[in-house]
Design an enzyme around this catalytic site. Sequence first.
Site: not given
Length: 572
Positions: A384-386, A403, A466
Amino acid sequence: MNKWEKLGRILFLSLFGMFSLSTLPLSAASRPTTMAPNAMVVTPHYLATQAALKILEDGGNAAEAAIAAASVISVVYPHMNAIGGDNFWLLYDAKNKQLKALNASGRSGEKVNIEFYKDLGFSKIPSRGYLAANTVPGVISGWWEVYNYSQINMNSNISWATLLQKSINYAENGFSVTPSQEYYTKVNIDKNDNEFRNLGRFDGFNKTFLKPDGSIYESGELFKQKDLAKTLKIIAQKGADGFYKGEVAEKIVTDLKANGGVLTLEDFARHRADWVEAISTDYRGYKAYNFPPNTQGMASLSILNILNNFDLKSMGEGSADYYHVIIEATKQAFADRDKWLTDPTFVKIPVDSLLSKEHGAKLAARIDLQKAAIEVNPLDPKGDTIWIGVVDKDGNAVSLIQSIYHDYGSGIVAKDTGVLLQNRGSFFSLDPNHINHLEPQKRTFHTLNPAMLFKNNHPYLVYGTMGGEGQPQTQAAIVTRIVDFNFSVQEAVEAPRWLHGRTWGASSNDLKIEGRVPQNVIDELLKRGHPVRVLADYTDTMGHAGAILINPTNNIKYGGADPRGDGTAVGY
């Protein structure tokens, strides 16, 4: 201006006869597109956006601003990000007119192999816990490499320590918990789920992310990470060596070793980020750039390459045909991806062939416009990621993905460091015949892929999101809505989205679609064989997207931030 302010303005002006209601061009977006003449920042957290903007206002460039934003978000968005994760960079150097790509993903440890897990009785790598933390974190190496490049090539004038000041402050003195952090903490302390959602079984997670009585931090409460602040101070003083060599690395490795983990001090000391060549494809006169393997950037480009063979305008944005064609293109692109994607150091991947116009046309020809494909086998390619976006006043641009994979990554916070470790290595297969099978010192298949769209050899659209397998699909949505349908940046980011396949941490392979899609379109997709599951009108299952468009005529920057996240687009 929100919709109520806009409505009030319309009514006020119409009462004074300045123009009729029918002449006002109303945006389909709930937020206005942010516009600025000099620079623009988009991140999924407002504190990170503010940190980057401060660097730009103080004379820093896009690279420095992106580092400041990335460091802040690794503190204030801990469920989605941490310095124990990986990042990938697309960096446009305006002075030298070069697009640079930096792979700062970590490799598996020297002692990590299939036999190790098989001997422990595993048929797959655990998704959480110490055995999931089997790749070296790459984040700090990415920041450091970009900073040094910026120092040499981009007239940097901001010190390394300054770029980390805000993140240290938020870690040491606290920040307000977002509703997103509250939610993902709550769902990850399920004591009935011993494998995936019960992160409360790990002491480091409890100490770091829960209160002393075991309760969660609620939205608006002050949240501090004292151990992480100490670690960031060391990194601010010593650079990347402060993380990969010395006491921080020693503490991480000691905690891993005490709990059955496999990374060594040598693994940390030898880690490096690598400059690589970006990959590209043409899309309706534009050049779309993305990240090469080990990321799924080739799938993102393949979707656009396939769509070149269809007249989306005649279908109409938001029609059943529009959704159907992009979904079917995604299936074709994913089939190629799943056949080939891994660390290119270990396998020669025929990227050029996979992204050729001929291959795209063949994939397009396999799409039935009236029927959803149930199973798609890859074609022979013959051969989970930006997300953070920054464009500065000189035309330098950054598209950055960072992430820890699943929300809260491995769930392991290394003792006395505050470093939450990723679980990206759990994506490796223990099947020795799988393209992405586990081997020592190998980079795994990554869903992360930052993107840019060029017009006349200059950045035109800086964008990303994301969301696991949703990343290529959301990228296709943004590009097609802007290029084919002339959406504003904010409209393109906000418009209803869909997700064929999996999200992070999930294995479902249905078609998720936001509830704002009209019922007649959903009915038609069902009729064509799509396993539709309708979600909320706006859901972060679709990821947190963002985009910056640069007007080539007057250089005005247009920023769009996703209402599904906690971010903002800000410029000056």
